[in-house]
Write a protein that holds these residues in place. Structure first.
Motif, PDB file in Angstrom:
ATOM      1  N   UNK A  93      23.910 -80.121  25.396  1.00  0.00           N
ATOM      2  CA  UNK A  93      22.880 -80.626  26.306  1.00  0.00           C
ATOM      3  C   UNK A  93      22.441 -79.547  27.290  1.00  0.00           C
ATOM      4  N   UNK A  94      23.389 -78.805  27.832  1.00  0.00           N
ATOM      5  CA  UNK A  94      23.068 -77.736  28.780  1.00  0.00           C
ATOM      6  C   UNK A  94      22.260 -76.640  28.094  1.00  0.00           C
ATOM      7  N   UNK A  95      22.664 -76.238  26.893  1.00  0.00           N
ATOM      8  CA  UNK A  95      21.927 -75.205  26.155  1.00  0.00           C
ATOM      9  C   UNK A  95      20.488 -75.632  25.894  1.00  0.00           C
ATOM     10  N   UNK A  96      20.304 -76.846  25.436  1.00  0.00           N
ATOM     11  CA  UNK A  96      18.956 -77.330  25.125  1.00  0.00           C
ATOM     12  C   UNK A  96      18.116 -77.435  26.394  1.00  0.00           C
ATOM     13  N   UNK A  97      18.708 -77.907  27.489  1.00  0.00           N
ATOM     14  CA  UNK A  97      17.980 -77.993  28.753  1.00  0.00           C
ATOM     15  C   UNK A  97      17.567 -76.614  29.247  1.00  0.00           C
ATOM     16  N   UNK A  98      18.452 -75.637  29.126  1.00  0.00           N
ATOM     17  CA  UNK A  98      18.122 -74.267  29.545  1.00  0.00           C
ATOM     18  C   UNK A  98      16.991 -73.691  28.701  1.00  0.00           C
ATOM     19  N   UNK A  99      17.019 -73.962  27.395  1.00  0.00           N
ATOM     20  CA  UNK A  99      15.954 -73.492  26.515  1.00  0.00           C
ATOM     21  C   UNK A  99      14.623 -74.136  26.890  1.00  0.00           C
ATOM     22  N   UNK A 100      14.647 -75.421  27.205  1.00  0.00           N
ATOM     23  CA  UNK A 100      13.419 -76.131  27.569  1.00  0.00           C
ATOM     24  C   UNK A 100      12.845 -75.602  28.885  1.00  0.00           C
ATOM     25  N   UNK A 101      13.712 -75.246  29.829  1.00  0.00           N
ATOM     26  CA  UNK A 101      13.251 -74.731  31.110  1.00  0.00           C
ATOM     27  C   UNK A 101      12.674 -73.339  30.993  1.00  0.00           C
ATOM     28  N   UNK A 102      13.096 -72.588  29.993  1.00  0.00           N
ATOM     29  CA  UNK A 102      12.614 -71.205  29.862  1.00  0.00           C
ATOM     30  C   UNK A 102      11.327 -71.107  29.053  1.00  0.00           C
ATOM     31  N   UNK A 103      10.848 -72.218  28.517  1.00  0.00           N
ATOM     32  CA  UNK A 103       9.615 -72.162  27.731  1.00  0.00           C
ATOM     33  C   UNK A 103       8.429 -72.604  28.543  1.00  0.00           C
TER      34      UNK A 103
END
Length: 77
Positions: A67-77
């Motif tokens: 969940x943290x990895x996916x959230x970080x990826x979403x915030x960086x796009x």
């Protein structure tokens, strides 16, 4: 404590898919069972929705990390 309620504070509006179709989601209820944790969305009325995800205790850290990895990826796009 066997249960915790999380209220979402950010927009946009979220929706979940339950037994009777989509509904507005305002948070999540996290509860504990024997050997697992259950996640349930909260409706706009603050009630648990008619759907749940049961996660075995041994897999909680893996789920949280994903969940943290996916959230970080979403915030960086």
């Amino acid at each position: 404590m066997n249960r915790e309620i999380i209220r979402y504070t950010s927009e946009p509006e979220k929706q979940s898919l339950g037994r009777n179709g989509y509904f507005r989601t305002t948070g999540a209820e996290i509860s504990r069972g024997p050997g697992y944790v259950t996640l349930m969305p909260l409706t706009s009325k603050g009630e648990p929705g008619r759907c749940e995800i049961a996660v075995p205790l041994d897999d909680i850290k893996t789920l949280a990390q994903a969940l943290i990895r996916i959230a970080e990826q979403a915030q960086s796009t």
